[in-house]
Design an enzyme around this catalytic site. Structure first.
Site, PDB file in Angstrom:
ATOM      1  N   GLY A 360       1.186  -1.658   0.202  1.00 28.27           N
ATOM      2  CA  GLY A 360      -0.003  -0.194  -0.473  1.00 28.27           C
ATOM      3  C   GLY A 360       0.309   1.073  -0.083  1.00 28.27           C
ATOM      4  N   ASP A 482      -1.563  -6.211  10.846  1.00 26.81           N
ATOM      5  CA  ASP A 482      -1.587  -6.409   8.897  1.00 26.81           C
ATOM      6  C   ASP A 482      -0.868  -8.722   8.969  1.00 26.81           C
ATOM      7  OD1 ASP A 482      -2.558  -6.841   6.809  1.00 26.81           O
ATOM      8  OD2 ASP A 482      -0.866  -6.362   6.125  1.00 26.81           O
TER       9      ASP A 482
END
Ligand code: NAG
Ligand code: NAG
Length: 702
Positions: A360, A482
């Protein structure tokens, strides 16, 4: 006209072909380089791994091999009377006050001659004190010595020679020998008796093993045609107390020479080396740095906080960047700072071929750093994360990740090597993990056989211990937020290292970027996100445990938690529901990855699957803690109790699902607040589509 266009077409085709060829070369030149070992298993390529070697004399890389003497096969003149060496660029420690390192080296050689050549002179595997070569080491000197230096014990060289030309002191023109400071071998063995011709008429590759045992002080050499197994009995087995001859820190490599008129090509096609890691000497710098990590980390956090607030207030970008820079540099205990131009060089100007992955916030590149101190050059492989969002966001991303990862030290976390804030570029440098990420080994066809049962268990134990450290052992709790297979990296021994601490903070500081973070956009992430997260927008230790449960099931079943399974009469079924169904039917081991066939331990597999289910409990407070998880994995605790039907997820939750939320939010700055400050509305909006798909994944067999 026709001729011209034909010509340019051919030229174009040639260029394309060369480019493709080059790309293929880079791809196939697989290598592994670590502190005490390396392996160039698939040949050599100047672009991809030339930086690892020092070339002396007329040596070079060519045709996928180390060419210790020239390889221009059609120009007999330039091949004659030459010598060369190729040394691995950094030395290895071979002895200490009270012990000697064992080492093993394996290589494949080809001593080539054309039919009408007479072979000469020889090739040698070499241990040397430095990366230089004596002048006039052609002819009988094998690139090892010369007329003046031969036999002098200041040479500090030990070599295994592969000699194709007889001198008065040699047994014949086809022998190997142990050379100590001289080309007059200490021990030599004729190969004629062993059915080996070093340079036969028909080009032949030979595999060679050179094993030194630091305890018994025996040097053994084995040699067979490439492809044949290592023989039981060595060709040469000679006692040698290496410490008496070589420097404590010595270089490994190859030397060779050709004669006149006798010539040959001296090619090394593959090479690997392992050197026993002797206990470290006490190194005071490291002690100092180590001591500087605890308290200064807190100061660092405060300072970073101040910088951050200041940064927001300041209008002058230049001033801000200076302050940012100065503070980072002056912080105690910070890892090393690097210059942008060095990283640029290490990553081949951030070349596409060096790209390891993309997330990201950043792109991760492989880099090969030459670290020079006043004596030596060390080559280190690193992973470079380049922050790529716009300027302000990138700086936030950079600071956040640095703040979190900088103070964490654990053998199952990827280590931060350094940072760079230079020429407006923000980079974080991590240890390079030669085996890439876990998902590649689970799903890429080319890696399919790498994960046997033992490795899978070891990986899960490693991740569990990292998670336990994050949640408990460090004085400020960190929630990774994550956890997924692509963030679990594997070192050369397939030990797990948890990486990518980029996501946690962004949810906290950058409320509008929720959508950009890939939470909804990356389908692979889906199965890892705990159901309550979609409602609270907040990550907790319990939601990390949920993610871990998904990883456990994934590793044991060899299936991605984000991809629905179609199973008999059931509709699309999530991995958790699928395993739960087998559990209910009393046949949970049917969920084990079929690629393992019967090569796994049934009890262990059952225990892990039940653990995976327990971690996937829809009610956060029912999930096991990391302490228990670790003990279950290692078998110190029995498997958890798992009800036959998956309990329902209800919202709002009754009771107090989050055990540590309060202390977590109050003690940790950026990392653990994670989603708590996020704009709830945008969260829920954003996540409604995700919850929907999540629901559709959860319907199976309920
Ligand atoms: C080989 O080369 C050296 C110079 O490097 C020269 O002195 C010597 O005479 C040459 N020998 C032959 C046989 O050509
Ligand atoms: C051995 O080499 C050293 C250093 O090059 C030199 O000083 C010494 O004289 C040499 N010894 C002999 C016997 O040639």
């Amino acid at each position: 006209m026709g001729i011209v266009s034909n010509g340019s077409l051919i030229a174009l085709a040639f260029i394309l072909f060369s480019l493709l060829h080059l790309a293929a070369d880079i791809q196939t030149a697989a290598l592994m380089v670590e502190k005490n070992k390396f392996s160039f298993d698939e040949g050599f390529n100047q672009t991809a791994n030339g930086d690892y070697f020092v070339f002396l004399g007329k040596a070079a890389i060519g045709y996928g091999a180390l060419q210790i003497t020239p390889d221009t096969a059609n120009d007999a003149y330039s091949l004659s009377n030459s010598s060369g060496r190729i040394m691995f660029i950094r030395p290895f420690r071979l002895w200490s006050d009270d012990s000697q390192a064992s080492f093993n080296s394996t290589f494949v050689i080809n001593i080539y001659r054309k039919e009408n050549w007479t072979a000469g002179q020889g090739l040698a595997f070499l241990i040397a004190p430095n990366t230089s070569m004596p002048a006039a080491s052609e002819m009988e000197w094998l690139g090892l010595t010369n007329e003046d230096t031969d036999g002098n014990n200041t040479n500090q060289i030990v070599a295994i020679e592969f000699d194709t030309q007889k001198q008065v002191y040699d047994p014949d023109d086809n022998h190997i020998g142990l050379d100590i400071n001289s080309v007059k071998s200490n021990t030599s063995v004729s190969l004629d008796d062993h059915g080996i011709r070093l340079s036969p008429e028909k080009a032949t590759n030979y595999s060679v093993w050179v094993d030194y045992n630091g305890t018994s002080k025996l040097m053994k050499v084995y040699m067979v045609k490439e492809g044949e197994p290592k023989p039981r009995i060595p060709l040469l087995n000679a006692p040698i107390n290496l410490k008496e001859y070589v420097k404590e820190e010595s270089y490994f490599g190859f030397a060779a020479s050709t004669g006149y008129p006798n010539i040959q090509l001296n090619c090394v096609l593959k090479w690997s080396l392992w050197v026993e890691d002797l206990p470290e000497k006490r190194d005071l710098t490291w002690l100092k740095i180590g001591a500087g990590v605890g308290v200064p980390a807190v100061i660092l956090l405060i300072l970073l906080g101040v910088i951050y607030v200041n940064k927001r207030k300041r209008s002058s970008a230049v001033e801000e960047s200076n302050v940012f820079d100065e503070h980072l540099k002056s912080l105690p205990g910070m890892p090393r700072e690097f210059k942008y131009r060095d990283i640029k060089k290490a990553t081949n100007n951030f070349h596409e071929s060096m790209k390891l992955g993309e997330g990201g916030f950043g792109i991760v590149y492989r880099g090969i750093l030459n670290l020079k101190d006043h004596i030596n050059t060390h080559v280190t492989e690193i992973a470079v994360k380049q922050f790529v969002r716009d300027n302000i966001k990138s700086k936030d991303d950079f600071l956040a990740e640095l703040t979190i990862i900088h103070r964490l030290r654990h053998r199952h976390l990827v280590r931060l090597v350094g940072w760079c804030y230079d020429e407006g570029k923000l980079l974080l440098l991590y240890d390079f993990m030669p085996n890439g990420s876990l998902d590649k080994h689970l799903y890429d066809a080319s890696n399919r056989n790498t994960l046997n049962w033992e490795r899978r268990c070891k990986i899960l134990a490693g991740v569990a211990s990292a998670l336990h450290y994050l949640h408990n052992d460090y004085d400020q709790k960190v929630v990774h937020r994550d956890l997924k297979a692509s963030n679990i990296l594997l070192d050369s021994d397939y030990n797990a290292r948890l990486g990518d601490f980029g996501l946690a903070r962004a949810l906290d500081n950058d409320r509008n970027s929720y959508a950009e973070l890939g939470l909804g956009g990356v389908p692979g992430t889906m199965g890892y996100v705990a159901p309550e997260c979609f409602h609270t927008g907040r990550a907790t230790p319990e939601s990390d445990v949920f993610g871990f449960g998904a990883v456990v099931l994934e590793v044991v079943c060899g299936r991605s938690p984000g991809i629905p399974i179609i199973y008999h009469q059931h509709k699309d079924c999530s991995l958790v529901d699928w395993v739960w169904m087998f559990h209910r039917e009393g046949s949970i081991q049917e969920a084990v990855d079929e690629r393992l066939s019967n090569n796994y331990v049934v009890d262990e597999a059952k225990r892990l699957l039940l653990l995976g289910l327990a971690c996937s409990h829809p009610v956060a407070s029912e999930r096991p803690r990391t302490q228990a998880i670790y003990q279950i994995i290692t078998g110190a605790m029995p498997h958890p109790h798992v009800p036959p039907f998956k309990p329902a997820f209800t919202w709002p939750l009754m009771g107090a699902p989050y055990s540590n939320t309060e202390s977590t939010t109050s003690t940790t700055t950026v990392s653990s607040k994670v989603c708590s400050a996020t704009n709830m509305e945008s969260n829920i909006q954003m996540s409604s589509s995700i919850s929907q798909s999540f629901k559709s994944l959860s319907t199976c067999s309920q």
